[in-house]
Enzyme design. Structure first.
Site, PDB file in Angstrom:
ATOM      1  N   LEU A  62       8.073  -6.140   3.971  1.00 14.48           N
ATOM      2  CA  LEU A  62       9.359  -5.901   3.340  1.00 14.48           C
ATOM      3  C   LEU A  62      10.319  -5.161   4.264  1.00 14.48           C
ATOM      4  O   LEU A  62      11.503  -5.507   4.347  1.00 14.48           O
ATOM      5  CB  LEU A  62       9.169  -5.111   2.043  1.00 14.48           C
ATOM      6  CG  LEU A  62       8.560  -5.884   0.884  1.00 14.48           C
ATOM      7  CD1 LEU A  62       8.448  -4.990  -0.338  1.00 14.48           C
ATOM      8  CD2 LEU A  62       9.397  -7.113   0.543  1.00 14.48           C
ATOM      9  N   ARG A 349      -1.058   9.875  -8.576  1.00 16.26           N
ATOM     10  CA  ARG A 349      -2.289   9.272  -8.065  1.00 16.26           C
ATOM     11  C   ARG A 349      -3.284  10.285  -7.528  1.00 16.26           C
ATOM     12  O   ARG A 349      -4.494  10.116  -7.689  1.00 16.26           O
ATOM     13  CB  ARG A 349      -1.929   8.254  -6.975  1.00 16.26           C
ATOM     14  CG  ARG A 349      -1.219   7.036  -7.521  1.00 16.26           C
ATOM     15  CD  ARG A 349      -0.753   6.114  -6.427  1.00 16.26           C
ATOM     16  NE  ARG A 349      -0.171   4.903  -7.012  1.00 16.26           N
ATOM     17  CZ  ARG A 349       0.353   3.914  -6.295  1.00 16.26           C
ATOM     18  NH1 ARG A 349       0.383   3.996  -4.981  1.00 16.26           N
ATOM     19  NH2 ARG A 349       0.856   2.853  -6.899  1.00 16.26           N
TER      20      ARG A 349
END
Length: 656
Positions: A62, A349
């Site tokens: 990306l 996380r």
């Protein structure tokens, strides 16, 4: 291996203290105006002159694809490289759950400032305010850009773009395309890139791996690459070089990364003078399919988006071996909901990963070896209906069923933490320029935006922000002084780089030892996971450094690389990458050892609260650790960039 470990880890024995550094490109003043001010004050290059300027971009994920497409569209002459057979096979395609943007479509209190705050807090106050605020600002433009490209984001019944939540936030700001968001976003960037290839502004080189950076007269001026099909060593030159080569999680051998992901491009740049920042900041993702045996070469990620509707639990007793469907509510511990009621299953996380490790260490883990917890969708299916759950997560459920042979619609998934993302990377300033003039670094390859822990759905956001919006507005400030003097293979710096690549290849092929490359990589991975994984300690890190040094020496004397250099040779490719992983792994452990605090994904056993949470020491470690290479056999040099917070108060994170 020797049982002895390094007995002294003071500055004189393991690293050197260098001069402090600073990001001189970030403007002062109100934070909401800094990006506009920087864009206005940056020098411009007029369209006619852009055709005279050349840019090399390594990587087509990306960050790389969007940068190449945008700079090509602007009129620069771009040369792009990737080691895959197509730009579409970049690892960005594997991202599943979504991309963040502060659009506030749900009218639930989101804003640019809240995304900025959540990101700084999620990173445990170890990222730059200026960079993070800019990322939040640009996020709202990314979604519009991608929609215009035809990215098929999920939509609500009325046709508006849908949102869901990710860990570490209490709003819905994550845009998604089922569990295929990375794939759809990459296709959007890929088609923009292919348009420029067809227009002739971008020259694409697939199946080429960067093996060296050419630094001439103090500037990054080119790369040395190996044609992975023919084995030919090639040099390419430009006015500026951009690295968009992703992260280094595969140093652990088992990770959620594609097997080809590596650190070589950024590590070669590091050895040429680019500072490597915060290498110990690696992210362990809590929602992965558990390891099933020694034969595995990678791990599979189950998107964090599953934590929106799935409930995570383990039996209250470690002796409970019943089928999970037979265990009543009274015998289940929904430990995240119990310990963090405000965020529940959507804690960041690092917290979710350590919590899973803790309950498994208590003997309450499930599945083979007790290394797993349940991710249960029974409540969601009952509340929403199976069709609704399938519409949201169907491809993820199918993938889980194919890998495990279990039906997650009928029985809870089993998950366990695994290495996923790396927050560390090459040091860059506000313009995304490294400590080597003319070398820019974007996406996961740089360190700049996530601090000590990345919030979910922010990787895609950063990659596209850097490629579409940030780099094209900062690189022109450097290129305005170009074009620079032409160089070719006869330049001493180029000749030296080419010779270094050939000598390294010859060395690897000449050893003809008895051990395979993968056996060394797997052993290195075990060391890294055991001592520099979810929990680190001074004793363990000392042991790891010693073992890595010994294993590295054994590698260079006993590795077996079959085949030749002038042909397709995947063993040779892996050998070069693993050789760099040895050096990176040692620096990661040194960085973790020196940073005697817990912050986000870096958890030192000696630095935790009474509740077992990460305990920072802002008086000593409120800085970026930027490491300078000091030559083979030398000691890494630590440069500290102080982190100053004007808009966010540094305090103990709480998600309770």
């Amino acid at each position: 291996m020797s049982d002895t470990i390094i007995d002294s880890m003071d500055a004189d024995s393991i690293y050197l203290e260098g001069e402090p550094i600073a990001d001189t490109k970030a403007p002062a003043g109100p934070i909401e105006k800094r990006w506009d001010e920087r864009r206005f004050n940056a020098k411009l290059v007029n369209p006619a002159n852009r055709r005279k300027l050349s840019v090399i971009i390594v990587g087509t994920g990306l960050a790389g694809a969007s940068a190449a497409a945008t700079l090509g569209e602007a009129g620069y002459r771009v040369t792009s490289f990737c080691y895959q057979d197509s730009p579409r096979r970049a690892h960005s395609i594997a991202a599943q759950g979504g991309i963040n943007a502060a659009k506030n479509y749900r009218n639930d209190g989101d804003s640019i400032y809240r995304l900025f705050y959540d990101t700084v807090k999620g990173g445990d106050f170890r990222s730059r305010e200026s960079n993070v605020y800019r990322l939040a600002q640009v996020s709202v433009e990314i979604i519009d850009q991608c929609v215009a490209q035809g990215v098929p984001f999920a939509r609500e019944y009325g046709g508006l773009l849908d949102n869901r939540s990710f860990g570490g936030v209490q709003v819905s700001r994550t845009f998604y395309a089922r569990g295929q968001t990375g794939q759809q976003l990459l296709i959007g960037a890929y088609q923009a890139l292919e348009r420029q290839i067809a227009a002739g502004t971008v020259t694409m080189n697939t199946r080429h791996e960067m093996l060296e950076l050419i630094v001439a007269d103090g500037r990054a001026r080119g790369v040395v690459v190996r044609d992975m099909v023919s084995g030919e060593i090639e040099s390419h030159f430009a006015d500026v070089v951009v690295l968009a080569t992703g992260g280094y999680g595969n140093v652990f051998y088992l990770s959620t990364n594609a097997m080809g992901c590596n650190v070589t491009a950024t590590w070669r740049a590091h050895r040429k003078g680019a500072y490597f920042a915060n290498p110990c900041y690696t992210q362990i993702h809590p929602t992965c399919i558990p390891v099933s045996g020694d034969y595995q070469s990678k791990l599979t990620l189950m998107s964090e988006s599953l934590r929106n509707d799935g409930r995570i639990w383990v039996p209250t007793s470690g002796e409970d071996k019943r089928d999970p469907r037979e265990i009543p509510e009274s015998d289940r511990d929904y430990y995240l909901e119990r310990a963090y009621p405000a965020f529940g299953n959507l804690v960041p996380r690092d917290i979710a990963s350590r919590s899973a490790k803790n309950v498994c260490d208590e003997g309450r883990g499930v599945g083979p070896g007790g290394l797993g917890v349940y991710l249960d969708f029974a409540d969601a299916i009952e509340r929403l209906g199976r069709d609704s759950v399938e519409a949201k997560y169907g491809n993820l459920f199918d993938m889980y069923a194919q890998i495990t042979g279990e039906n997650p619609y009928e029985t809870p998934m089993r998950i366990y933490p695994a290495v996923h993302y790396t927050m560390g990377g090459l040091w860059v300033d506000y313009d995304l320029q490294s400590s080597i003039p003319g070398l820019y670094v974007t996406g996961e390859a740089n360190f700049s935006d996530h601090g000590a822990n990345r919030l979910g759905a922010s990787a895609l956001m950063q990659g596209l922000a850097d490629g579409y919006f940030v780099l094209p507005n900062t690189i022109n400030d450097y290129l305005a002084a170009g074009p620079f003097e032409k160089i070719d293979d006869s330049h001493p710096a180029a000749a030296e780089a080419i010779d270094a690549v050939k000598s390294r290849i010859d060395k690897l092929l000449s050893i003809r030892g008895s051990r395979t490359v993968d056996s060394f990589h797997k052993e290195l991975g075990h060391i890294m996971w055991d001592y520099c994984g979810m929990e680190r300690s001074e004793e363990g890190l000392r042991k790891a450094i010693t073992r890595i040094r010994e294993l590295k020496a054994e590698f260079w004397s006993d590795v077996l690389v079959l085949g030749q250099g002038d042909e397709l040779n995947q063993a040779l490719e892996r050998a070069g990458r693993v050789a760099d992983f040895f050096e990176l792994g040692e620096l990661m452990c040194i960085d973790a050892l020196v940073r005697n605090e817990s912050a986000g994904g870096h958890f030192r056993a000696e630095s935790q609260t009474e509740e077992g949470e990460a305990l920072r020491h802002d008086d000593e470690f409120a800085h970026v650790s930027a490491w300078e290479f000091d030559g083979d056999g030398g000691k890494p040099i630590l440069h500290k960039e102080p982190l100053v917070y004007e808009y966010v108060e540094m305090k103990q994170r709480s998600y309770k």
